[in-house]
Design a protein around this motif. Structure first.
Motif, mmCIF file in Angstrom:
data_model
loop_
_atom_site.group_PDB
_atom_site.id
_atom_site.type_symbol
_atom_site.label_atom_id
_atom_site.label_comp_id
_atom_site.label_asym_id
_atom_site.label_seq_id
_atom_site.Cartn_x
_atom_site.Cartn_y
_atom_site.Cartn_z
ATOM 1 N N ARG A 3 0.785 -1.260 0.050
ATOM 2 C CA ARG A 3 0.120 0.219 0.102
ATOM 3 C C ARG A 3 0.811 1.334 0.128
ATOM 4 N NH1 ARG A 3 -2.921 -1.325 5.499
ATOM 5 N NH2 ARG A 3 -0.830 -1.762 5.689
ATOM 6 N N THR A 27 -0.738 -0.917 -5.052
ATOM 7 C CA THR A 27 -1.899 -0.209 -4.847
ATOM 8 C C THR A 27 -1.512 1.247 -4.107
ATOM 9 O OG1 THR A 27 -4.198 -0.384 -4.120
ATOM 10 C CG2 THR A 27 -2.448 -1.362 -2.558
ATOM 11 N N THR A 29 -2.826 4.028 -2.131
ATOM 12 C CA THR A 29 -3.876 4.353 -0.907
ATOM 13 C C THR A 29 -3.972 5.637 -0.656
ATOM 14 O OG1 THR A 29 -3.299 1.988 -0.052
ATOM 15 C CG2 THR A 29 -4.332 3.851 1.548
ATOM 16 N N ALA A 30 -2.794 6.558 -0.708
ATOM 17 C CA ALA A 30 -2.825 7.782 -0.338
ATOM 18 C C ALA A 30 -1.986 8.936 -1.039
ATOM 19 C CB ALA A 30 -2.688 7.906 1.097
ATOM 20 N N LYS A 40 -6.620 16.833 -2.603
ATOM 21 C CA LYS A 40 -7.925 16.434 -3.082
ATOM 22 C C LYS A 40 -8.070 16.435 -4.559
ATOM 23 C CE LYS A 40 -10.596 17.075 1.041
ATOM 24 N NZ LYS A 40 -11.870 18.008 1.700
ATOM 25 N N ALA A 43 -5.659 13.470 -5.722
ATOM 26 C CA ALA A 43 -6.423 12.053 -5.453
ATOM 27 C C ALA A 43 -7.671 11.779 -6.219
ATOM 28 C CB ALA A 43 -6.973 12.278 -3.908
ATOM 29 N N GLY A 47 -7.183 8.363 -8.099
ATOM 30 C CA GLY A 47 -7.822 7.624 -7.701
ATOM 31 C C GLY A 47 -7.526 6.943 -6.224
ATOM 32 N N ALA A 48 -6.585 7.816 -5.412
ATOM 33 C CA ALA A 48 -6.377 7.729 -4.229
ATOM 34 C C ALA A 48 -7.478 7.816 -3.359
ATOM 35 C CB ALA A 48 -5.181 8.441 -3.761
ATOM 36 N N LYS A 49 -7.355 6.883 -2.416
ATOM 37 C CA LYS A 49 -8.746 7.007 -1.305
ATOM 38 C C LYS A 49 -8.445 7.832 -0.298
ATOM 39 C CE LYS A 49 -8.898 1.807 -2.023
ATOM 40 N NZ LYS A 49 -7.736 1.686 -2.425
ATOM 41 N N GLN A 50 -7.229 8.025 0.150
ATOM 42 C CA GLN A 50 -6.883 9.027 1.319
ATOM 43 C C GLN A 50 -6.167 10.226 0.784
ATOM 44 O OE1 GLN A 50 -5.532 7.238 5.088
ATOM 45 N NE2 GLN A 50 -6.412 5.234 4.420
ATOM 46 N N THR A 51 -6.264 11.344 1.574
ATOM 47 C CA THR A 51 -5.391 12.418 1.545
ATOM 48 C C THR A 51 -4.664 12.786 2.772
ATOM 49 O OG1 THR A 51 -6.904 14.104 1.817
ATOM 50 C CG2 THR A 51 -6.709 13.203 -0.594
ATOM 51 N N ASP A 63 -2.339 2.536 7.364
ATOM 52 C CA ASP A 63 -2.918 1.956 6.113
ATOM 53 C C ASP A 63 -1.870 1.969 4.956
ATOM 54 O OD1 ASP A 63 -5.177 1.633 7.213
ATOM 55 O OD2 ASP A 63 -6.000 3.822 6.879
#
Length: 327
Positions: A3, A27, A29-30, A40, A43, A47-51, A63
């Motif tokens: 990650r 992958t 993740t952030a 933002k 992201a 396609g990142a899930k977290q910032t 994570d």
């Protein structure tokens, strides 16, 4: 899956993510940026899930396993050491840091925390660099290494108009040698090791960084010469000269065509297909190190990174290029 988080929201980070996504165990993740708006936006694009906008929070996150750092050169060491102190593996853009002192501190942190630290020097991971290593013996006693990478920077036009962007700002440990020359020197170090001495020349711009330069390295029974520039273009290939023949390399930073020209007139094309984007190979190497429980790359090793930055620091010393990070 490994990650990843990324630091830096420029084109090189996008290129890394695009290439690394082709590696099976990657992958995203952030993403980190100093401003929430930019984090933002990046992201959403990637396609990142977290910032994250706080580096310490990123370092503490459960994570994330690894971080790709593509911030300005002057920030590499501080950011990498913080992340490694929290158990994160670090893939750090070239040059590894501003100077030898910083790279040593990074290597110490990697060893102390038992994590992977690797310089993201793409060149030495590419299939056509590996083919150069494999066929080097065919050209006999090697007498000269010549590498040229001169690329007019789009930011130089702004510089000439009075706007000093990061690329020409010594506060960020930038300039021609750091951004471009490293692509000539790192492969030389991997192939031939440590030279006895060097002699450097450069054109120092008013901002305090070098616009272009050249260095001669003395290896005793061979010499090496590198030329680099951010204020002119060059169309010369690079070359390794041996007594039985020479290896011609179309572009030292990203070789895609490599051939041997023998003294007897024969030409051998030793080019191999590069099926993936250039940054795929460094991402794959880094991920495999983590998965196999290894802590440094054999090619992009701590030793090679330390030697490269030491040579660059000596070249800067000879040509009067000083960064705030040196003081």
């Amino acid at each position: 899956m490994i990650r990843f988080a990324t630091i830096g929201t420029n084109w090189i980070t996008e290129a890394f993510i695009e290439a690394a996504r082709k590696v099976e165990d990657f992958t995203l993740t952030a993403v980190y940026s100093r401003t929430e708006e930019k984090a933002k936006e990046f992201a959403a694009k990637t396609g990142a899930k977290q910032t994250f906008t706080n580096l310490e929070e990123l370092a503490k996150s459960k994570d994330i396993d690894a971080v790709y750092i593509a911030s300005p050169n002057s920030l590499h060491a501080e950011q990498a050491i913080l992340l490694m102190n929290h158990g994160k593996h670090v893939l750090c853009e070239k040059p590894m840091a501003s100077n030898t002192k910083e790279v040593k501190a990074m290597v110490d942190a990697a060893r102390r925390n038992d994590v992977v630290l690797m310089e993201a020097m793409k060149t030495t991971m590419l299939p056509n660099f590996l083919t150069i290593r494999e066929h080097l013996h065919k050209i006999g006693k090697i007498r000269r290494y010549f590498a040229s990478y001169c690329q007019y920077s789009s930011r130089y036009d702004a510089y000439k108009q009075g706007t000093i962007l990061n690329a020409f700002n010594p506060a960020f440990s930038n300039g021609s040698l750091m951004d471009i020359g490293v692509y000539c020197i790192y492969p030389m170090v991997v192939l031939f090791g440590k030279p006895h001495r060097l002699q450097a020349n450069s054109l120092k711009l008013e901002s305090g960084v070098d616009g272009e330069g050249s260095i001669i390295f003395d290896y005793g029974d061979m010499d090496a010469m590198v030329m680099y520039s951010k204020i002119t273009n060059s169309y010369l290939p690079s070359e390794i000269q041996g007594e039985e023949g020479s290896i011609l390399i179309d572009a030292i930073h990203t070789p895609t065509k490599v051939e041997i020209r023998y003294r007897d007139g024969r030409i051998e094309d030793i080019t191999v297909p590069q099926e993936q984007p250039p940054m795929y190979y460094e991402a794959k190497e880094f991920i495999e190190l983590i998965k196999n429980g290894k802590r440094e790359s054999e090619i992009n090793s701590h030793e090679h990174s330390l030697l490269t930055i030491a040579l660059m620091e000596e070249a800067r010393k000879q040509t009067g290029i000083v960064f705030p990070a040196d003081e």
